[in-house]
Design an enzyme around this catalytic site. Structure first.
Site, PDB file in Angstrom:
ATOM      1  N   HIS A   1      -3.986   7.335   3.147  1.00  0.00           N
ATOM      2  CA  HIS A   1      -3.340   8.634   3.357  1.00  0.00           C
ATOM      3  C   HIS A   1      -4.382   9.579   3.978  1.00  0.00           C
ATOM      4  O   HIS A   1      -5.584   9.432   3.717  1.00  0.00           O
ATOM      5  CB  HIS A   1      -2.912   9.149   1.982  1.00  0.00           C
ATOM      6  CG  HIS A   1      -2.097  10.404   1.982  1.00  0.00           C
ATOM      7  ND1 HIS A   1      -2.656  11.651   2.107  1.00  0.00           N
ATOM      8  CD2 HIS A   1      -0.765  10.598   1.845  1.00  0.00           C
ATOM      9  CE1 HIS A   1      -1.702  12.566   2.047  1.00  0.00           C
ATOM     10  NE2 HIS A   1      -0.542  11.953   1.890  1.00  0.00           N
TER      11      HIS A   1
ATOM     12  N   ASP B   1      -7.930   6.247  -4.723  1.00  0.00           N
ATOM     13  CA  ASP B   1      -6.796   7.156  -4.591  1.00  0.00           C
ATOM     14  C   ASP B   1      -5.637   6.540  -5.372  1.00  0.00           C
ATOM     15  O   ASP B   1      -5.011   5.581  -4.925  1.00  0.00           O
ATOM     16  CB  ASP B   1      -6.450   7.306  -3.099  1.00  0.00           C
ATOM     17  CG  ASP B   1      -5.163   8.086  -2.869  1.00  0.00           C
ATOM     18  OD1 ASP B   1      -4.448   8.381  -3.840  1.00  0.00           O
ATOM     19  OD2 ASP B   1      -4.871   8.388  -1.696  1.00  0.00           O
TER      20      ASP B   1
ATOM     21  N   GLN C   1      -0.282   6.856  -5.837  1.00  0.00           N
ATOM     22  CA  GLN C   1       0.938   6.040  -5.883  1.00  0.00           C
ATOM     23  C   GLN C   1       0.861   4.933  -6.924  1.00  0.00           C
ATOM     24  O   GLN C   1       1.755   4.088  -7.001  1.00  0.00           O
ATOM     25  CB  GLN C   1       1.214   5.415  -4.498  1.00  0.00           C
ATOM     26  CG  GLN C   1       1.442   6.410  -3.387  1.00  0.00           C
ATOM     27  CD  GLN C   1       2.723   7.217  -3.550  1.00  0.00           C
ATOM     28  OE1 GLN C   1       3.604   6.886  -4.343  1.00  0.00           O
ATOM     29  NE2 GLN C   1       2.838   8.298  -2.801  1.00  0.00           N
TER      30      GLN C   1
ATOM     31  N   LYS D   1       3.867  13.508  -8.678  1.00  0.00           N
ATOM     32  CA  LYS D   1       4.408  12.193  -8.323  1.00  0.00           C
ATOM     33  C   LYS D   1       4.724  11.360  -9.562  1.00  0.00           C
ATOM     34  O   LYS D   1       5.118  10.210  -9.471  1.00  0.00           O
ATOM     35  CB  LYS D   1       3.422  11.436  -7.424  1.00  0.00           C
ATOM     36  CG  LYS D   1       3.281  12.082  -6.042  1.00  0.00           C
ATOM     37  CD  LYS D   1       2.355  11.299  -5.160  1.00  0.00           C
ATOM     38  CE  LYS D   1       1.872  12.084  -3.968  1.00  0.00           C
ATOM     39  NZ  LYS D   1       2.864  12.192  -2.893  1.00  0.00           N
TER      40      LYS D   1
ATOM     41  N   CYS E   1       1.778  10.894   6.532  1.00  0.00           N
ATOM     42  CA  CYS E   1       0.359  11.282   6.390  1.00  0.00           C
ATOM     43  C   CYS E   1      -0.553  10.076   6.515  1.00  0.00           C
ATOM     44  O   CYS E   1      -1.570   9.977   5.801  1.00  0.00           O
ATOM     45  CB  CYS E   1       0.098  11.993   5.064  1.00  0.00           C
ATOM     46  SG  CYS E   1       0.949  13.547   4.916  1.00  0.00           S
TER      47      CYS E   1
HETATM   48  N1  PMP Z   1      -2.756   9.730  -1.431  1.00  0.00           N
HETATM   49  C1  PMP Z   1      -1.593   9.072  -1.429  1.00  0.00           C
HETATM   50  C2  PMP Z   1      -1.588   7.576  -1.383  1.00  0.00           C
HETATM   51  C3  PMP Z   1      -0.404   9.801  -1.435  1.00  0.00           C
HETATM   52  O1  PMP Z   1       0.761   9.166  -1.404  1.00  0.00           O
HETATM   53  C4  PMP Z   1      -0.451  11.215  -1.480  1.00  0.00           C
HETATM   54  C5  PMP Z   1       0.813  12.058  -1.466  1.00  0.00           C
HETATM   55  N2  PMP Z   1       1.733  11.703  -0.461  1.00  0.00           N
HETATM   56  C6  PMP Z   1      -1.694  11.840  -1.496  1.00  0.00           C
HETATM   57  C7  PMP Z   1      -2.824  11.054  -1.490  1.00  0.00           C
HETATM   58  C8  PMP Z   1      -1.845  13.312  -1.550  1.00  0.00           C
HETATM   59  O2  PMP Z   1      -1.364  13.816  -2.743  1.00  0.00           O
HETATM   60  P1  PMP Z   1      -1.175  15.387  -2.945  1.00  0.00           P
HETATM   61  O3  PMP Z   1      -0.394  15.869  -1.754  1.00  0.00           O
HETATM   62  O4  PMP Z   1      -0.413  15.485  -4.219  1.00  0.00           O
HETATM   63  O5  PMP Z   1      -2.530  15.994  -3.014  1.00  0.00           O
END
Ligand code: PMP
Length: 413
Positions: A124, A201, A204, A227, A367
């Site tokens: 991401h 990270d 998910q 999430k 993203c």
């Molecule tokens: N890493 C991953 C794998 C994600 O799916 C997301 C959210 N789409 C993020 C980071 C970022 O999370 P946040 O927007 O809650 O900071």
């Protein structure tokens, strides 16, 4: 119709029981954010009705109540991810903030010119850009681990790329596009053999499976409350105490200091050293309530439920002509994130058409632009399932894909 084991959960989520475009809502955008059960909304309301005050500084009753609830939430989170102590659990705004803190504070400390930082093509943006910035600042190299044809990490390439030059490997536990689950412990071992550090990270992963940060041997582990049924604006950075001790805070101000003199100051002990300013007290309490809700169902059960949906739906999706699925087919290596494209229809049109059927999916680069480029796709459509989704909804999802295909490819009839 037999009642599915998780069907009854719907009653806890008022928002899910509504009609969208004349159809019952099927919410399949859980990788972006999840809905909140009544228990979480109640926890927020009760906190504001009974206990709202600033934390740590007050001696009055409400301040003590707020402080004990806020710190109690930290303990709930510690237990949930099996950290050894609450000093290792830092509250942040979310995964993005957590990863930025690691790159800026820990990265600043250990990365030098010529060093290598290793990430993968499935990251991401929030696990790419902080490392790009660090690499530029330090004149270090940012290197990408390759993926296999079906979107898994190419472990041979990973092993080759982890060398004594590798200072940091930062990897997603579960891909938000491919749903693939990465072998974190294996990679932690390889990184540690070379005296490097592993940042994970977990945005998910934590919502969808049991996570034990000590068993994984991650040096840092980041995730977001929103999430996993919790509120927005609250997240967590787990870090090993020995590393957090050496790091400088990213933000300075109230709440994080011990003594402030005219020209110099000292910091509080962990975890407060990193938490400058009034924290998201209600958010932390809401996240703890979300964890209670998840624990009541059981993370193993939630993981199993999502697997069953993926197992149920995969053959149906594979049978649709012109549908491309991204990521591994084998449920043992994936969660309930399903990215797909339909030949000849732009993913944004797919998502719009499916919304007309009441089915909420996301379309775009998610993203993860380097991954889109790597897969040679401008964008994908993505459905992501969670504990409150049912097989009946999975069927509705398949029907909506077929209806979308007919609508665009055969014209209006
Ligand atoms: N890493 C991953 C794998 C994600 O799916 C997301 C959210 N789409 C993020 C980071 C970022 O999370 P946040 O927007 O809650 O900071």
């Amino acid at each position: 119709v037999p009642i599915e084991p998780f069907e009854h959960l719907k009653k806890d989520f008022a928002i899910l029981n509504q009609i969208v475009n004349d159809e019952p809502l099927v919410y399949l955008d859980n990788a972006a954010t999840t809905q909140k059960p009544e228990a979480v909304l109640q926890a927020l309301e009760t906190y504001y009705h009974t206990s709202n005050a600033n934390v740590h500084r007050g001696v009055h009753t409400l301040a003590e109540r707020a402080t004990s609830q806020y710190e109690g939430s930290r303990e709930v989170i510690r237990a949930f991810i099996h950290a050894s102590e609450t000093a290792e659990v830092l509250f942040t705004r979310g995964t993005t903030t957590s990863l930025n803190w690691v790159a800026r504070s820990f990265g600043e400390l250990i990365v030098e010119s010529g060093d290598e930082i290793l990430i993968s093509y499935m990251e991401h943006h929030s696990n790419i850009i902080p490392w790009q910035q660090l690499a530029k600042k330090k004149n270090a190299k940012l290197i990408y681990m390759e993926l296999t044809e079906d979107g898994q990490l190419d472990l041979e390439d990973v092993k080759n790329k982890i060398t004594d030059k590798t200072k940091i490997v930062s990897l997603t536990h579960v891909s938000n596009v491919l749903g693939v689950v990465n072998p974190i412990k294996q990679i932690a071992d390889w990184v540690h053999e070379q005296n490097g550090y592993l940042v994970v990270d977990g945005a998910q992963a934590v919502p969808h499976m049991p996570v034990d940060v000590q068993a994984l041997d991650a040096d840092f582990y980041a995730f977001s409350g929103h999430k996993m049924l919790g509120p927005t604006g609250i997240g967590v950075l787990y870090g090993k105490r020995a590393l957090l001790e050496q790091m400088e805070p990213i933000e300075f101000g109230g709440e994080m200091i011990d003594f402030v003199e005219e020209q110099d100051s000292t910091w509080k002990e962990l975890p407060w050293k990193f938490e400058a300013g009034t924290p998201n007290i209600a958010g932390a309490i809401g996240l703890a309530a979300a964890i209670h809700y998840l624990n009541n169902i059981g993370m193993e059960n939630i993981m199993q439920h999502e697997r069953e949906i993926v197992e149920y739906i995969m053959p149906k999706l594979e049978a649709i002509e012109g549908l491309t699925l991204f990521g591994p087919k084998d449920v043992a290596h994936r969660t309930g994130v399903i990215s797909f494209n339909i030949d000849g229809i732009h993913p944004h049109d797919v998502a719009t058409a499916m919304d007309m059927e009441g089915v909420a999916v996301r379309a775009g680069h998610h993203c993860a632009q380097p991954l889109m480029t790597y897969m040679n796709q401008p964008a994908t459509a993505r459905a992501s399932f969670y504990l409150y989704n049912t097989k009946a909804e999975a069927d509705k999802f398949v029907e909506a894909i077929i209806a979308t295909k007919e609508f665009f490819l055969n014209g209006l009839n």
